[in-house]
Design an enzyme around this catalytic site. Structure first.
Site, mmCIF file in Angstrom:
data_model
loop_
_atom_site.group_PDB
_atom_site.id
_atom_site.type_symbol
_atom_site.label_atom_id
_atom_site.label_comp_id
_atom_site.label_asym_id
_atom_site.label_seq_id
_atom_site.Cartn_x
_atom_site.Cartn_y
_atom_site.Cartn_z
ATOM 1 N N TYR A 245 16.207 30.971 4.978
ATOM 2 C CA TYR A 245 15.040 31.685 5.511
ATOM 3 C C TYR A 245 15.143 31.902 7.018
ATOM 4 O O TYR A 245 15.477 30.976 7.764
ATOM 5 C CB TYR A 245 13.760 30.896 5.256
ATOM 6 C CG TYR A 245 13.306 30.909 3.816
ATOM 7 C CD1 TYR A 245 13.041 32.098 3.144
ATOM 8 C CD2 TYR A 245 13.133 29.710 3.130
ATOM 9 C CE1 TYR A 245 12.619 32.092 1.824
ATOM 10 C CE2 TYR A 245 12.716 29.691 1.814
ATOM 11 C CZ TYR A 245 12.460 30.890 1.159
ATOM 12 O OH TYR A 245 12.045 30.884 -0.155
ATOM 13 N N LYS B 46 0.846 -1.213 0.000
ATOM 14 C CA LYS B 46 0.000 0.000 0.000
ATOM 15 C C LYS B 46 0.874 1.254 0.000
ATOM 16 O O LYS B 46 2.070 1.173 0.303
ATOM 17 C CB LYS B 46 -0.899 -0.024 1.237
ATOM 18 C CG LYS B 46 -0.151 0.003 2.569
ATOM 19 C CD LYS B 46 -1.066 -0.317 3.748
ATOM 20 C CE LYS B 46 -0.281 -0.313 5.058
ATOM 21 N NZ LYS B 46 -1.104 -0.797 6.193
HETATM 22 C C1 LIG Z 1 -0.328 -1.738 6.968
HETATM 23 C C2 LIG Z 1 -0.852 -3.002 7.494
HETATM 24 C C3 LIG Z 1 -0.011 -4.111 7.675
HETATM 25 C C4 LIG Z 1 1.486 -4.051 7.533
HETATM 26 O O1 LIG Z 1 2.074 -3.601 8.752
HETATM 27 P P1 LIG Z 1 3.659 -3.491 8.940
HETATM 28 O O2 LIG Z 1 3.816 -3.037 10.341
HETATM 29 O O3 LIG Z 1 4.120 -2.484 7.951
HETATM 30 O O4 LIG Z 1 4.219 -4.829 8.680
HETATM 31 C C5 LIG Z 1 -0.605 -5.318 8.029
HETATM 32 N N1 LIG Z 1 -1.939 -5.410 8.210
HETATM 33 C C6 LIG Z 1 -2.761 -4.358 8.080
HETATM 34 C C7 LIG Z 1 -4.219 -4.524 8.334
HETATM 35 C C8 LIG Z 1 -2.249 -3.114 7.744
HETATM 36 O O5 LIG Z 1 -3.067 -2.069 7.647
#
Ligand SMILES: *Cc1c(COP(=O)(O)O)cnc(C)c1O
Length: 416
Positions: free
Chosen positions: A281, A40
């Site tokens: 800045y 994602k």
């Molecule tokens: C983002 C997510 C993961 C992955 O988590 P990590 O800590 O990056 O391994 C797993 N399960 C769900 C439901 C998530 O939203």
């Protein structure tokens, strides 16, 4: 993004590192476990398709995304592996989700109805569609609440269009090794799995673990998952695939995981300034002595947080140099003292750099600690303006461990 790059600022993504990290996580997850690579948010900033292909080459058999749109992008790129959507989209997206052959996470009766309707509309005679039901065991974000669980399971057990392929939950504090929350959530999950079996459902995949749990709580979650005898465990790993710490107690280095992203730029302008010359800045910094300043074309619009003003280092000639003055939108200034920089010299913001006195290294963990945030936020914050340049795609294919049961899907190298 145009095809010609003029600015020397790039994120170099090592697909081989992602593949090798995937193989390590598969080993950590134990016998028969499937790795679902969480890609994602543009593969945590590493590139959606790059991360997906590298993880599949490293032995992942599933991918996970947050949005239907992300799953559609994987399909458009020709990625064929199963893709889990981690939360329910709005019901109106059910048809698009099915059309892209994505696997939905489900927890609301309204969404089940939307899926059944979309499934019937697409083809009244189609085989049932696989879904993964999500039980909330204490994250209190999405998932069916304990009070609504049994009604939802009963509804699923009688659906002719939905096939419960998976059951899952998500842990709230897996990265904290000294709190009882994970054990409490696993106990609730076990009770949920009993309820799943009681209504006659036979899931083939059961999943709990994120990166931290995959690396640190393996016996505990494997025991919970074993409550469904014929199901295989699956782990949903994100941050560790990219070689980044899940938290101060769950470091990538302790598990031999390699950071997969280098953030690199080059000196674009050189100035010699007098002692006391104010810089950038707000004139928040002045040169402590006469010396050399290098301008580097990267700034907060690229994902280098302005909050790092006064506490950011970079590597130049393998040495750590301080970024001085306010971090600006497009540029930062680096104090080189007596060491005259040259226009075009490589500057590394994240990653390693060799120099005459040895190799320097700066990790995203350092930024996270200074900003009191987590690696996840900063990795996903490296903006779209920074081109991702993929290296190591050839090594990615060599990273897969000897095949366990299902043959991981393979993908060849790609551009970016
Ligand atoms: C983002 C997510 C993961 C992955 O988590 P990590 O800590 O990056 O391994 C797993 N399960 C769900 C439901 C998530 O939203």
């Amino acid at each position: 993004m145009t095809s010609t790059r003029h600015r020397p600022t790039v994120a170099v993504v090592d697909a081989g590192a992602i593949a090798r990290n995937t193989a390590r996580l598969r080993t950590a997850a134990g016998d028969g476990a499937h790795v679902c690579a969480v890609v994602k948010a543009d593969g945590y900033g590493h590139g959606l398709v790059t991360a997906a292909r590298a993880a599949l080459a490293g032995g992942a058999t599933w991918l996970a995304v947050a949005l239907v749109e992300e799953g559609e992008a994987l399909r458009a790129a020709g990625v064929d592996a199963p893709v889990l959507v981690l939360s329910e989209p709005p019901p109106a997206a059910a048809g698009a989700l099915l059309a892209a052959r994505l696997t939905p996470t489900v927890y609301r009766p309204e969404f089940l109805t939307a899926l059944e309707d979309a499934h019937a509309a697409a083809d009244p005679d189609a085989a049932p569609v696989a879904v993964h039901v999500k039980l909330d065991t204490g994250m209190t974000r999405v998932g069916v609440a304990p009070a609504d669980r049994d009604a939802l399971l009963a509804r699923l057990a009688t659906s002719e269009r939905l096939d419960v392929e998976g059951v899952q939950t998500h842990l709230a504090r897996a990265d904290e090794l000294d709190v009882p929350t994970t054990a409490e959530q696993l106990a609730r999950f076990r009770a949920g799995l009993d309820a799943v079996r009681d209504v006659g459902l036979t899931p083939r995949l059961v999943h709990v673990a994120n990166s931290a749990a995959t690396l640190h709580h393996t016996p505990a979650w494997r025991a919970a998952v074993a409550a469904v005898p014929d199901a295989a465990p699956l782990v949903r790993t994100g941050i560790a695939l990219y070689g980044l710490d899940a938290g101060p107690q769950v470091t990538a280095a302790a598990h031999g995981l390699e950071p997969a992203l280098r953030l690199v730029s080059a000196v674009s302008h050189v100035r010699h300034v007098d002692a006391g010359t104010p810089v950038s800045y707000g004139h928040r910094w002045s040169a402590p002595a006469a010396g050399w300043l290098a301008t580097v074309p990267i700034g907060y619009a690229d994902g280098v947080p302005r909050g790092l003003t006064g506490r950011l280092d970079v590597l130049h000639r393998g040495r750590r140099r301080p970024v001085v003055g306010t971090v600006t939108m497009d540029q930062v200034l680096v104090w080189c003292g007596d060491d005259e920089p040259a226009h075009g010299d490589e500057v590394v913001l994240l990653g390693t750099q060799a120099g005459p006195e040895g190799e320097g290294r700066i990790g995203l963990e350092e930024w996270a600690e200074r900003l009191d945030t987590i690696t996840y936020e900063l990795a996903t914050g490296i903006s779209a303006r920074v081109p991702r340049v993929v290296v190591g795609a050839d090594q990615a294919d060599a990273a897969a461990p000897a095949a366990q049961d299902p043959e991981p899907s393979r993908a060849s190298g790609e551009g970016r």
